[in-house]
Write a protein that holds these residues in place. Structure first.
Motif, PDB file in Angstrom:
ATOM      1  N   GLY A  97      46.921  51.273  29.908  1.00 54.33           N
ATOM      2  CA  GLY A  97      45.581  50.897  30.370  1.00 54.33           C
ATOM      3  C   GLY A  97      45.609  49.629  31.223  1.00 54.33           C
ATOM      4  O   GLY A  97      46.622  48.937  31.313  1.00 54.33           O
ATOM      5  N   MET A  98      44.458  49.348  31.836  1.00 54.53           N
ATOM      6  CA  MET A  98      44.371  48.188  32.726  1.00 54.53           C
ATOM      7  C   MET A  98      43.145  47.351  32.372  1.00 54.53           C
ATOM      8  O   MET A  98      42.186  47.865  31.796  1.00 54.53           O
ATOM      9  N   ALA A  99      43.195  46.089  32.794  1.00 54.57           N
ATOM     10  CA  ALA A  99      42.013  45.225  32.625  1.00 54.57           C
ATOM     11  C   ALA A  99      41.762  44.499  33.937  1.00 54.57           C
ATOM     12  O   ALA A  99      42.707  44.049  34.595  1.00 54.57           O
ATOM     13  N   VAL A 100      40.502  44.415  34.313  1.00 54.34           N
ATOM     14  CA  VAL A 100      40.108  43.595  35.464  1.00 54.34           C
ATOM     15  C   VAL A 100      39.365  42.397  34.883  1.00 54.34           C
ATOM     16  O   VAL A 100      38.327  42.553  34.247  1.00 54.34           O
ATOM     17  N   LEU A 101      39.955  41.209  35.064  1.00 57.71           N
ATOM     18  CA  LEU A 101      39.357  40.001  34.490  1.00 57.71           C
ATOM     19  C   LEU A 101      38.842  39.112  35.613  1.00 57.71           C
ATOM     20  O   LEU A 101      39.536  38.921  36.627  1.00 57.71           O
ATOM     21  N   SER A 102      37.655  38.562  35.440  1.00 57.08           N
ATOM     22  CA  SER A 102      37.141  37.623  36.436  1.00 57.08           C
ATOM     23  C   SER A 102      36.267  36.587  35.751  1.00 57.08           C
ATOM     24  O   SER A 102      36.002  36.672  34.553  1.00 57.08           O
ATOM     25  N   GLY A 103      35.855  35.590  36.541  1.00 60.29           N
ATOM     26  CA  GLY A 103      35.043  34.517  35.981  1.00 60.29           C
ATOM     27  C   GLY A 103      35.850  33.221  35.888  1.00 60.29           C
ATOM     28  O   GLY A 103      35.470  32.307  35.169  1.00 60.29           O
ATOM     29  N   PHE A 104      36.954  33.163  36.608  1.00 60.77           N
ATOM     30  CA  PHE A 104      37.792  31.955  36.609  1.00 60.77           C
ATOM     31  C   PHE A 104      38.328  31.774  38.028  1.00 60.77           C
ATOM     32  O   PHE A 104      38.159  32.656  38.882  1.00 60.77           O
ATOM     33  N   GLY A 105      38.964  30.635  38.266  1.00 61.76           N
ATOM     34  CA  GLY A 105      39.543  30.383  39.587  1.00 61.76           C
ATOM     35  C   GLY A 105      41.058  30.392  39.517  1.00 61.76           C
ATOM     36  O   GLY A 105      41.624  30.354  38.415  1.00 61.76           O
ATOM     37  N   PRO A 106      41.747  30.406  40.680  1.00 63.79           N
ATOM     38  CA  PRO A 106      43.214  30.440  40.669  1.00 63.79           C
ATOM     39  C   PRO A 106      43.856  29.351  39.808  1.00 63.79           C
ATOM     40  O   PRO A 106      44.852  29.624  39.134  1.00 63.79           O
ATOM     41  N   PRO A 107      43.288  28.112  39.740  1.00 64.60           N
ATOM     42  CA  PRO A 107      43.960  27.103  38.903  1.00 64.60           C
ATOM     43  C   PRO A 107      44.001  27.484  37.427  1.00 64.60           C
ATOM     44  O   PRO A 107      44.805  26.948  36.672  1.00 64.60           O
ATOM     45  N   GLN A 108      43.108  28.408  37.006  1.00 61.89           N
ATOM     46  CA  GLN A 108      43.059  28.744  35.567  1.00 61.89           C
ATOM     47  C   GLN A 108      43.862  29.998  35.230  1.00 61.89           C
ATOM     48  O   GLN A 108      43.971  30.378  34.065  1.00 61.89           O
TER      49      GLN A 108
ATOM     50  N   VAL B  14      36.356  49.751  43.103  1.00 64.89           N
ATOM     51  CA  VAL B  14      36.375  50.746  44.191  1.00 64.89           C
ATOM     52  C   VAL B  14      37.820  51.070  44.563  1.00 64.89           C
ATOM     53  O   VAL B  14      38.189  52.237  44.720  1.00 64.89           O
ATOM     54  N   ARG B  15      38.647  50.023  44.657  1.00 61.36           N
ATOM     55  CA  ARG B  15      40.051  50.259  45.024  1.00 61.36           C
ATOM     56  C   ARG B  15      40.774  51.070  43.956  1.00 61.36           C
ATOM     57  O   ARG B  15      41.543  51.989  44.260  1.00 61.36           O
ATOM     58  N   LEU B  16      40.521  50.750  42.687  1.00 61.17           N
ATOM     59  CA  LEU B  16      41.178  51.496  41.605  1.00 61.17           C
ATOM     60  C   LEU B  16      40.734  52.960  41.633  1.00 61.17           C
ATOM     61  O   LEU B  16      41.542  53.866  41.420  1.00 61.17           O
ATOM     62  N   ALA B  17      39.441  53.185  41.897  1.00 58.34           N
ATOM     63  CA  ALA B  17      38.930  54.565  41.901  1.00 58.34           C
ATOM     64  C   ALA B  17      39.525  55.356  43.074  1.00 58.34           C
ATOM     65  O   ALA B  17      39.665  56.576  42.984  1.00 58.34           O
ATOM     66  N   GLU B  18      39.877  54.649  44.158  1.00 63.02           N
ATOM     67  CA  GLU B  18      40.499  55.347  45.292  1.00 63.02           C
ATOM     68  C   GLU B  18      41.908  55.824  44.931  1.00 63.02           C
ATOM     69  O   GLU B  18      42.391  56.812  45.443  1.00 63.02           O
ATOM     70  N   LYS B  19      42.532  55.066  43.999  1.00 64.60           N
ATOM     71  CA  LYS B  19      43.923  55.398  43.643  1.00 64.60           C
ATOM     72  C   LYS B  19      44.012  56.509  42.618  1.00 64.60           C
ATOM     73  O   LYS B  19      45.029  57.187  42.508  1.00 64.60           O
ATOM     74  N   GLY B  20      42.977  56.655  41.790  1.00 60.39           N
ATOM     75  CA  GLY B  20      43.021  57.695  40.751  1.00 60.39           C
ATOM     76  C   GLY B  20      41.815  57.604  39.850  1.00 60.39           C
ATOM     77  O   GLY B  20      41.019  56.665  39.969  1.00 60.39           O
ATOM     78  N   PRO B  21      41.679  58.553  38.911  1.00 62.35           N
ATOM     79  CA  PRO B  21      40.516  58.543  38.021  1.00 62.35           C
ATOM     80  C   PRO B  21      40.469  57.256  37.186  1.00 62.35           C
ATOM     81  O   PRO B  21      41.515  56.766  36.743  1.00 62.35           O
TER      82      PRO B  21
END
Ligand code: SAM
Length: 266
Positions: free
Chosen positions: A226-237, A125-132
């Motif tokens: 380009g950009m990547a949004v990565l998730s599924g890990f915690g800050p220690p990783q 949502v935040r990325l879409a607010e900034k641009g296409p």
């Protein structure tokens, strides 16, 4: 909690209902969802344990998917919102609504509410607010929730992949239900399903082992910038993950309940 809901997986709802009637256990209401092969029975909650014992005796071979206590005999259609997106878990297909994203309700409706999914949705949502958003690749799409969100936020083309055929089927069903088939393609597979350098944004909400294994190849499917949004890990990783992507720039990160989403630029 005045009602007991019993969910039975069956292809013979009439047969099950006949046996219940003959055995003196008619439900208050019954409903059959053919897409799921799911028969939903509602009983008063009093005498719950005795009733369940009697049902099990009358239906010894049936698959009792779930029993639950509920305030209402109706199935709730749970909703949740992320920015402008409103998600509604529905039991049946219904006319498309431009204000909502429909997801097939599964019995727990857990997936859309996991912290990592929420982090990815908020970031999107935040990325879409900034641009296409441009062309989006949803790697490990599950129910397709991120792909649908990206399309609703304006992405003209989204490729969603998953190695699990059940996820692919569910995602396709959800894409159809939201009439987004022109923009969202769901394919069984993984990173290799994406053409090199063809996406503006990769969304990858995976387990830490998978994300570490796939990370070095993610830049190959991105266009320059380009950009990547990565998730599924915690800050220690995070450090181990960034070590797998030494050329990536950290553009942002968000943490929720011990989970993290990292936005990387290439
Ligand atoms: C944590 S779920 C995320 C689902 C959804 N994208 C979300 O954000 O809620 C991860 C999904 O990735 C899929 N998956 C696991 N390994 C994969 C791989 N190597 N390639 C593609 N999909 C994979 C799983 O089957 C699962 O559906």
């Amino acid at each position: 909690m005045p009602f007991l809901r019993v969910k039975i997986r069956t292809r013979d709802p009439q047969g099950v209902l006949s046996r219940l009637l003959a055995g003196g256990e008619p439900p208050l209401t019954s409903d059959f969802l053919p897409e799921e092969d799911l028969l939903l029975l509602v009983y008063p909650a009093e005498g719950l344990h005795e009733r369940l014992r009697r049902l099990a005796r009358l239906l010894p071979r049936e698959d009792f998917e779930e029993t639950e206590l509920a305030e209402s005999p109706e199935l709730e259609e749970r909703t949740f919102e992320v920015g402008p997106l409103v998600f509604r878990a529905v039991w049946r297909s219904r006319p498309v609504s431009s204000g909502e994203i429909f997801l097939k309700a599964n019995l727990s409706f857990g997936s859309g509410r996991h912290a990592t999914t929420l982090l990815c949705l908020r970031t999107l949502v935040r990325l879409a607010e900034k641009g296409p958003l441009g062309r989006v690749f949803d790697l490990g799409c599950g129910s397709g929730i991120l792909a649908l969100a990206a399309a609703r936020l304006g992405a003209p083309q989204v490729l969603a992949v998953d190695i699990d055929l059940r996820a692919v089927r569910e995602a396709r069903h959800n894409v159809e239900m939201n009439a987004l088939g022109e923009r969202v393609l769901v394919v069984k597979g993984s990173l290799s399903a994406a053409r090199p350098r063809s996406f503006d944004l990769v969304l990858a909400n995976l387990t830490i082992g998978t994300i570490l294994a796939l990370a070095p190849e993610i830049p190959q499917v991105l266009r320059p910038g380009g950009m990547a949004v990565l998730s599924g890990f915690g800050p220690p990783q995070e450090e181990a993950l960034r070590a797998r992507l030494p050329k990536a720039l950290v553009l942002g990160r968000e943490v929720l309940e011990g989970w993290e989403a990292l936005i990387l630029g290439f």
